[in-house]
Enzyme design. Sequence first.
Site, PDB file in Angstrom:
ATOM      1  N   GLY A   1      47.982  63.621  12.559  1.00 59.02           N
ATOM      2  CA  GLY A   1      48.954  64.588  12.052  1.00 59.02           C
ATOM      3  C   GLY A   1      48.691  65.987  12.535  1.00 59.02           C
ATOM      4  O   GLY A   1      48.963  66.964  11.840  1.00 59.02           O
ATOM      5  N   GLY A   2      48.144  66.109  13.736  1.00 59.75           N
ATOM      6  CA  GLY A   2      47.955  67.440  14.316  1.00 59.75           C
ATOM      7  C   GLY A   2      46.639  68.105  13.976  1.00 59.75           C
ATOM      8  O   GLY A   2      46.301  69.146  14.532  1.00 59.75           O
TER       9      GLY A   2
ATOM     10  N   GLU B   1      42.866  65.582  27.010  1.00 59.14           N
ATOM     11  CA  GLU B   1      43.858  64.861  27.811  1.00 59.14           C
ATOM     12  C   GLU B   1      44.677  65.889  28.560  1.00 59.14           C
ATOM     13  O   GLU B   1      45.033  66.923  28.000  1.00 59.14           O
ATOM     14  CB  GLU B   1      44.798  64.064  26.907  1.00 59.14           C
ATOM     15  CG  GLU B   1      44.501  62.585  26.862  1.00 59.14           C
ATOM     16  CD  GLU B   1      45.420  61.859  25.903  1.00 59.14           C
ATOM     17  OE1 GLU B   1      46.522  62.364  25.602  1.00 59.14           O
ATOM     18  OE2 GLU B   1      45.015  60.778  25.443  1.00 59.14           O
ATOM     19  N   LYS B   2      44.984  65.589  29.820  1.00 60.64           N
ATOM     20  CA  LYS B   2      45.827  66.517  30.570  1.00 60.64           C
ATOM     21  C   LYS B   2      47.207  66.560  29.907  1.00 60.64           C
ATOM     22  O   LYS B   2      47.750  65.535  29.521  1.00 60.64           O
ATOM     23  CB  LYS B   2      45.972  66.031  32.015  1.00 60.64           C
ATOM     24  CG  LYS B   2      46.793  66.974  32.905  1.00 60.64           C
ATOM     25  CD  LYS B   2      46.911  66.424  34.317  1.00 60.64           C
ATOM     26  CE  LYS B   2      47.689  67.353  35.218  1.00 60.64           C
ATOM     27  NZ  LYS B   2      46.966  68.621  35.484  1.00 60.64           N
TER      28      LYS B   2
ATOM     29  N   GLU C   1      54.955  51.402  31.800  1.00 66.04           N
ATOM     30  CA  GLU C   1      55.583  52.698  31.508  1.00 66.04           C
ATOM     31  C   GLU C   1      54.737  53.833  32.065  1.00 66.04           C
ATOM     32  O   GLU C   1      53.513  53.857  31.890  1.00 66.04           O
ATOM     33  CB  GLU C   1      55.718  52.889  29.991  1.00 66.04           C
ATOM     34  CG  GLU C   1      56.772  52.002  29.357  1.00 66.04           C
ATOM     35  CD  GLU C   1      57.048  52.367  27.899  1.00 66.04           C
ATOM     36  OE1 GLU C   1      56.194  53.029  27.276  1.00 66.04           O
ATOM     37  OE2 GLU C   1      58.120  51.988  27.385  1.00 66.04           O
TER      38      GLU C   1
ATOM     39  N   ARG D   1      56.527  42.213  27.059  1.00 71.77           N
ATOM     40  CA  ARG D   1      57.650  41.456  26.491  1.00 71.77           C
ATOM     41  C   ARG D   1      58.914  41.849  27.240  1.00 71.77           C
ATOM     42  O   ARG D   1      58.883  42.751  28.070  1.00 71.77           O
ATOM     43  CB  ARG D   1      57.819  41.833  25.017  1.00 71.77           C
ATOM     44  CG  ARG D   1      57.863  43.343  24.833  1.00 71.77           C
ATOM     45  CD  ARG D   1      58.498  43.829  23.584  1.00 71.77           C
ATOM     46  NE  ARG D   1      59.196  45.047  23.905  1.00 71.77           N
ATOM     47  CZ  ARG D   1      58.803  46.273  23.564  1.00 71.77           C
ATOM     48  NH1 ARG D   1      57.742  46.448  22.853  1.00 71.77           N
ATOM     49  NH2 ARG D   1      59.481  47.332  23.928  1.00 71.77           N
TER      50      ARG D   1
END
Lengths: 450, 131
Positions: free
Chosen positions: A170-171, A206-207, A281, A298
Amino acid sequence: MADLMKKKLKILIANRGEIAVRIIRAAKILGMQTVAVYSEADKNSLHVAMADEAVEIGAASAGDSYLNIRAILAAAEISHADAIHPGYGFLSENAHFARLVEEVGLIFIGPTSQTIEEMGDKEQARQLMASAGVPIVPGSADFFESAEIGLREAERIGYPVMLKSVAGGGGKGMRLVSQAADFQQLFELAQSEIKNAVGDGRMYLEKLIIHPRHIEVQVLGDGQGKAIALGERDCTIQRHHQKVIEEAPSTKIDPETRQEMLTVAVHAAEQQQYRSAGTYEFLYQGPGQFYFMEMNTRIQVEHAISEEITGVDLVGAQLTQAAGGGLPEVARDNQGRVAIEARVVAQTAGKINFLHLPGGLGIRVETAIYPGYVVPPNYDAMILKIIATGPNRVTALQRLREAIGETVITGLKTNLDLLIQILNHPDFTTNENATDIDWLDSILDAEEEK
Amino acid sequence: MDDELSKIINLLIDNQLTSISVKHGNDEIRVSKTAQPAALIPASPVQKADSADTTNTIKAPGVGTFYTSPNPEAEPFVTVGDLVTPETTVGIVEAMKMMTEIKAGLSGTIQEVFVANGDNIEYGQKLFRIG
């Protein structure tokens, strides 16, 4: 080809709605028998009427019915089904379910339970993809608790970076750091925030991918080391992380990067010995800059647009493969064809009084609704997919606009108006296509504030 | 009289009338046809026959094979005329090699048995009528 179907499989569809209709249709075309399962709330559903047999499996709630593994396997047992197609959502990516299907001697139409398990764990999936040569979102090598290590990692990754905490949610314990000068202070703020909350000060980086497009690659694997790609899809138009409009191919990626993405996906699928349909993705930031996000093991909602441009029946390919057949032939050249899908969503439950669905050249609808049908409140809100195909994007768009404009659904509220709005917005319609995955949210949030 | 009646009926049908009456002195024949409302919308694809009374039935709690007795040699759990309470076991449903006892869930006397030993049953299927 004729002896492909040595055995006429009996397929149980562990799903409902439009995808169940889709699978039943594909099975009938191949001469396969079909078994539908349904909840108490779905007695009058189209998929129940279309299947050769139907078994009521539980009460209305998904947990009692479409997620009820025991009931679904029992239905397969009493109907003597040979195979189960899980559709999308529900149990389609439940490794435990896939394993049980395998254990009772049925064919699970999808990848192995092991693959589902591996790709379902985000971290494990990233590692697997990295070792298969797939670019992943750059991140810190490990968790760290000192600003010095963090700063070094941030320099290596390149700003801007998202500073995140292992224990966060949650940030909490999360900060965006745009430059080295800000790192120390933001790190101390973030770490103390989470440490005070839960006592765990481990951080990682993380970039930050800016204004990305969501580009995904459709693959089909034979489970024995061979895989093919059926092009990419651009699913950048999302509202609160839910896809609204998808198109194939993407008009925003250069031919070199497209080829690279397809090659990388096929290679990964072959390395994994991937079986059946799957989608890789990616977040795309520019030529040569794409990063693996996750894999969907899937068939997906938007599979139809890849079918339209390639002419390949993806669901049929899954069924054929389950029956012992090989991978389909895919033409190298789609001759510029573009297919665009709009997802029509019910915003209230209710009974459909009047229904007019569009038609015409290049228009395809996928739905399980009919006049008089009562849309139950218990399940996913998407009730209709409208897909327009054309020799180029402009024509496909014109056809889709006309098709949506022509569609009438009364008795409940839908997002048809929003779809028309998007399909007329210059950001979306022009070749510039100045959209990214936050675009629709920013447009709609701005409107709501007025 | 039959001849005349046939003629009148044919007149009714051929001319798409809803009623004709013919009077001969004190005798009167009236023939009428009940109106058939046109189907405005197609019937919904699945018309499940809805039995009138489902309030006093014991329904299947799940999917599987139904067994009337605890084992093949034993007597059935219940037969017509037996008194049941909510906790009475009335049958077994088997799925995936697992046996689950079916409890009556209500009180009364078994009036009718809708399923036979070894039948496939689905969720909600009527098993017994209770009176």
